[in-house]
Motif scaffolding. Structure first.
Motif, PDB file in Angstrom:
ATOM      1  N   ALA A  43      -1.931  11.784  -4.862  1.00  0.00           N
ATOM      2  CA  ALA A  43      -2.602  10.490  -5.040  1.00  0.00           C
ATOM      3  C   ALA A  43      -2.561   9.630  -3.786  1.00  0.00           C
ATOM      4  CB  ALA A  43      -1.968   9.731  -6.203  1.00  0.00           C
ATOM      5  N   SER A  44      -1.501   9.760  -2.993  1.00  0.00           N
ATOM      6  CA  SER A  44      -1.326   8.915  -1.804  1.00  0.00           C
ATOM      7  C   SER A  44      -0.695   9.749  -0.686  1.00  0.00           C
ATOM      8  CB  SER A  44      -0.439   7.711  -2.144  1.00  0.00           C
ATOM      9  OG  SER A  44      -0.327   6.830  -1.050  1.00  0.00           O
ATOM     10  N   ARG A  59       8.055  16.582 -10.136  1.00  0.00           N
ATOM     11  CA  ARG A  59       6.630  16.559 -10.460  1.00  0.00           C
ATOM     12  C   ARG A  59       5.995  15.214 -10.114  1.00  0.00           C
ATOM     13  NH1 ARG A  59       6.009  16.722 -15.541  1.00  0.00           N
ATOM     14  NH2 ARG A  59       8.092  17.157 -16.339  1.00  0.00           N
ATOM     15  N   THR A  60       6.770  14.139 -10.212  1.00  0.00           N
ATOM     16  CA  THR A  60       6.261  12.828  -9.819  1.00  0.00           C
ATOM     17  C   THR A  60       6.066  12.758  -8.309  1.00  0.00           C
ATOM     18  OG1 THR A  60       7.433  11.850 -11.700  1.00  0.00           O
ATOM     19  CG2 THR A  60       6.607  10.343 -10.024  1.00  0.00           C
ATOM     20  N   GLN A  61       6.962  13.358  -7.564  1.00  0.00           N
ATOM     21  CA  GLN A  61       6.781  13.443  -6.116  1.00  0.00           C
ATOM     22  C   GLN A  61       5.477  14.167  -5.778  1.00  0.00           C
ATOM     23  OE1 GLN A  61      10.632  15.339  -5.245  1.00  0.00           O
ATOM     24  NE2 GLN A  61      11.120  13.591  -3.935  1.00  0.00           N
ATOM     25  N   GLU A  62       5.203  15.252  -6.481  1.00  0.00           N
ATOM     26  CA  GLU A  62       3.962  15.993  -6.233  1.00  0.00           C
ATOM     27  C   GLU A  62       2.747  15.159  -6.619  1.00  0.00           C
ATOM     28  OE1 GLU A  62       1.285  18.646  -5.030  1.00  0.00           O
ATOM     29  OE2 GLU A  62       3.441  18.700  -4.620  1.00  0.00           O
ATOM     30  N   GLU A  67       0.801  -1.219   0.000  1.00  0.00           N
ATOM     31  CA  GLU A  67       0.000   0.000   0.000  1.00  0.00           C
ATOM     32  C   GLU A  67       0.836   1.272   0.000  1.00  0.00           C
ATOM     33  OE1 GLU A  67       0.879  -1.405   4.076  1.00  0.00           O
ATOM     34  OE2 GLU A  67      -0.066  -2.343   2.342  1.00  0.00           O
ATOM     35  N   VAL A  68       2.168   1.124  -0.147  1.00  0.00           N
ATOM     36  CA  VAL A  68       3.045   2.288  -0.164  1.00  0.00           C
ATOM     37  C   VAL A  68       3.691   2.423  -1.548  1.00  0.00           C
ATOM     38  CG1 VAL A  68       5.092   3.376   0.839  1.00  0.00           C
ATOM     39  CG2 VAL A  68       3.531   2.070   2.293  1.00  0.00           C
ATOM     40  N   PRO A  69       3.328   3.466  -2.309  1.00  0.00           N
ATOM     41  CA  PRO A  69       4.000   3.696  -3.588  1.00  0.00           C
ATOM     42  C   PRO A  69       5.462   4.071  -3.344  1.00  0.00           C
ATOM     43  CG  PRO A  69       1.948   4.949  -3.437  1.00  0.00           C
ATOM     44  CD  PRO A  69       2.249   4.432  -2.067  1.00  0.00           C
ATOM     45  N   ILE A  70       6.346   3.514  -4.185  1.00  0.00           N
ATOM     46  CA  ILE A  70       7.773   3.788  -4.081  1.00  0.00           C
ATOM     47  C   ILE A  70       8.247   4.431  -5.382  1.00  0.00           C
ATOM     48  CG2 ILE A  70      10.060   2.822  -3.719  1.00  0.00           C
ATOM     49  CD1 ILE A  70       8.214   2.476  -1.293  1.00  0.00           C
ATOM     50  N   LEU A  71       8.787   5.628  -5.271  1.00  0.00           N
ATOM     51  CA  LEU A  71       9.423   6.294  -6.406  1.00  0.00           C
ATOM     52  C   LEU A  71      10.910   5.947  -6.353  1.00  0.00           C
ATOM     53  CD1 LEU A  71       9.545   8.304  -8.758  1.00  0.00           C
ATOM     54  CD2 LEU A  71       9.664  10.157  -7.069  1.00  0.00           C
ATOM     55  N   ALA A  72      11.399   5.294  -7.397  1.00  0.00           N
ATOM     56  CA  ALA A  72      12.771   4.791  -7.388  1.00  0.00           C
ATOM     57  C   ALA A  72      13.772   5.936  -7.431  1.00  0.00           C
ATOM     58  CB  ALA A  72      12.991   3.866  -8.582  1.00  0.00           C
ATOM     59  N   LYS A  73      14.709   5.898  -6.492  1.00  0.00           N
ATOM     60  CA  LYS A  73      15.837   6.819  -6.566  1.00  0.00           C
ATOM     61  C   LYS A  73      16.702   6.417  -7.750  1.00  0.00           C
ATOM     62  CE  LYS A  73      16.257   8.317  -1.755  1.00  0.00           C
ATOM     63  NZ  LYS A  73      17.163   8.425  -0.584  1.00  0.00           N
TER      64      LYS A  73
END
Length: 299
Positions: free
Chosen positions: A184-185, A176-179, A149-155
């Protein structure tokens, strides 16, 4: 597993015609698709009617690989994201106004696991983009989004010799993806080192791209603590290509760090990557992310 489409079981069955099942599923949702054959790979392209595109804003190219490692059901890697995005495509086909989204379901991503980025199917697409001068898209890669349930944005490690414009463009897309994830979550996303994904192929061609995945909250928290406690873990996870080169040259490579990776990732390429490992909550969160992405606009 009532939250999974009826076609999902057939899709992860041994010997399944995954491209055929996925294209039929898209067609049943009212979405046309076509095979884009590049470098011997059979990618599936979804391009919507022209009324859904506004040239004043960036195109959003969404990538999800549909191939899998032989012998594994591949339920999370990457069948879940395939169906999540295919369901979303059905909504995009009925969208009011424009959304500027195109979708590639890529073939051959798993070839890069042991053979390097240049063997990934997405590398061929990225190369075509570069030759055609398509370098201004926002490119989002979704990989293994069916558990947690936790989205992960890849470093991502940006090579030191890349151009300043590339670095600026990548940092802008990342920000912008962080925003997007904040909307969204809210309060339930993280940015962590991830040892896989097709975005490496685009980066290798000088095209900014971000990768997103999903983890259970407990696994994400434990992994974050491991990263704090071990200064080398992040580098080991994010430098798989360097490890591969060492292995090919006969050097000894220490893979003990894999024992500290999230349990979800250790299921990859095994028979345990099955339907029972998936979680319903990931479908809701992925839908939020994808709908927020469709609504976002960037010049």
């Amino acid at each position: 597993m009532d939250f999974l489409p009826d076609e999902f079981k057939a899709y992860i069955a041994p010997g399944a015609d995954r491209a055929g099942i996925l294209q039929q599923y898209l067609q049943d949702k009212g979405v046309d698709s076509a095979i884009a054959a590049i470098d011997g790979k059979q990618h599936i392209l979804v391009q919507f009617d022209s009324r859904f595109y506004n040239p004043q804003f960036k195109i959003k190219t969404v990538i999800a690989h549909y191939d899998r490692v032989e012998g594994s059901p591949g339920a999370n890697d990457n069948s879940a994201a395939d169906f999540q995005i295919a369901d979303w495509a059905g909504e995009l086909a009925r969208w009011q106004g424009f959304h500027n989204v195109r979708i590639f379901f890529t073939d051959g991503e798993e070839l890069g696991w042991n053979n390097g980025t240049l063997q990934q199917g997405a590398y061929g697409i990225a190369n075509v983009f570069r030759r055609l001068g398509i370098t201004n898209d926002d490119i989002y890669v979704f990989d293994s989004c069916g558990r947690g349930e936790v989205p992960i944005l890849a470093k991502t490690i940006i090579p030191p010799k890349v151009s300043a414009p590339f670095t600026k463009a990548f940092n802008d897309l990342f920000s912008r993806t962080q925003e997007l994830l904040r909307r969204a979550s809210p309060g339930r996303w993280m940015s962590l080192p991830v040892p896989y994904s097709d975005n490496a192929s685009f980066l290798a061609c000088g095209i900014p791209a971000v990768a997103l995945t999903m983890l259970p909250a407990q696994e994400a928290s434990l992994y974050a603590r491991e990263l704090v406690n071990s200064k080398s873990l992040s580098e080991q996870v994010m430098n798989r290509e360097a490890s591969r080169q060492k292995r090919l040259s006969g050097e000894q490579v220490d893979y003990s760090y894999k024992e500290r990776l999230p349990h979800t990732w250790r299921l990859f390429h095994t028979k345990a990557d099955n339907m029972e490992s998936l979680t319903q909550e990931s479908w809701r969160i992925m839908h939020n992310i994808l709908m927020t992405l469709a609504e976002s606009k960037s010049i």
